[in-house]
Design an enzyme around this catalytic site. Structure first.
Site, short mmCIF file in Angstrom:
data_model
loop_
_atom_site.label_atom_id
_atom_site.label_comp_id
_atom_site.label_asym_id
_atom_site.label_seq_id
_atom_site.Cartn_x
_atom_site.Cartn_y
_atom_site.Cartn_z
N GLU A 104 -67.47 61.15 -9.84
CA GLU A 104 -67.57 59.81 -10.42
C GLU A 104 -68.84 59.13 -9.91
OE1 GLU A 104 -67.22 57.84 -12.67
OE2 GLU A 104 -65.24 56.90 -12.59
N ASP A 108 -64.85 51.22 -7.79
CA ASP A 108 -64.92 49.78 -7.57
C ASP A 108 -63.52 49.30 -7.14
OD1 ASP A 108 -65.31 47.05 -7.79
OD2 ASP A 108 -66.12 47.08 -9.79
N LYS A 136 -67.44 50.73 -3.48
CA LYS A 136 -67.47 49.33 -3.04
C LYS A 136 -66.18 49.06 -2.26
CE LYS A 136 -70.08 47.50 -6.99
NZ LYS A 136 -69.97 46.77 -8.27
#
Ligand code: 5GP
Length: 181
Positions: A104, A108, A136
């Site tokens: 990927e 997020d 993240k």
């Protein structure tokens, strides 16, 4: 030398991770994967569109027998934002009994990855590991294990190296971060 800033559509982005740094990290990830999966003949599954560039470079850095295929993931029509049900599109290869590496571009909230992993489990994968170029951590809302992470980044929108802003910016060799004026 990469450009210090780029304009994509109406927005300005500033250089965040240069090509050289990305390539070095991809090499490292490829070595770890090769070492850890050398006895498994893994099936890499690249998630389109964003991961096409990362998946391509990562495969070149993998030096064990391995297969690669690609699929898309969408939300079902009518289920917006949180839309936890994602549809896997175009997965033609059998994952039953296989050792899978999901490739990927960015994790997020983790909602997309959780859905992918759950569905691959249901399809009978023997093992599933995740390789994401970017993560993240402050945005994670799901308990997904990203075993192979390229860079942990703050909560800011990025483009380049496969990642787009409204369709553009995927062809940039470097990764850029949204500039706040
Ligand atoms: P998640 O389900 O983990 O919240 O979302 C993952 C997807 O959101 C990624 O595959 C990507 O398409 C998109 N995304 C999340 N953050 C960014 C970002 O900073 N830049 C871009 N271009 N896409 C992002």
């Amino acid at each position: 030398m990469p450009q210090p800033t780029v304009t994509v559509h109406d927005k300005t982005f500033e250089l965040f991770i240069a090509e050289e740094e990305i390539q070095k990290k991809v090499e490292e990830l490829g070595s770890s994967l090769s070492q850890n999966l050398k006895d498994t003949k893994p099936l890499f599954i690249g998630i389109l569109n964003g991961a096409f560039m990362f998946a391509s470079d990562l495969m070149k850095a993998v030096n064990i027998p391995a297969e690669i295929t690609f699929m898309k993931v969408t939300s079902y029509q009518g289920m917006e934002t949180t839309g936890q049900t994602k549809e896997l599109i175009g997965l033609n290869d059998s994952v039953k009994g296989r050792d899978i590496v999901v490739v990927e571009d960015i994790v997020d909230t983790g909602i997309t990855m959780e859905s992918i992993v759950d569905q691959l489990k249901n399809l009978g994968a023997k093992s599933i590991e995740v390789a994401s170029l970017l993560l993240k951590p402050d945005c994670l809302q799901r308990d997904v294990e990203v075993k192979y992470t390229g860079f942990e980044i703050p909560e800011k929108f990025v483009v380049g190296y496969g990642l787009d802003y409204d369709g553009l910016g995927r062809n940039l060799k470097d990764i850029y971060q949204l500039k706040h004026e």
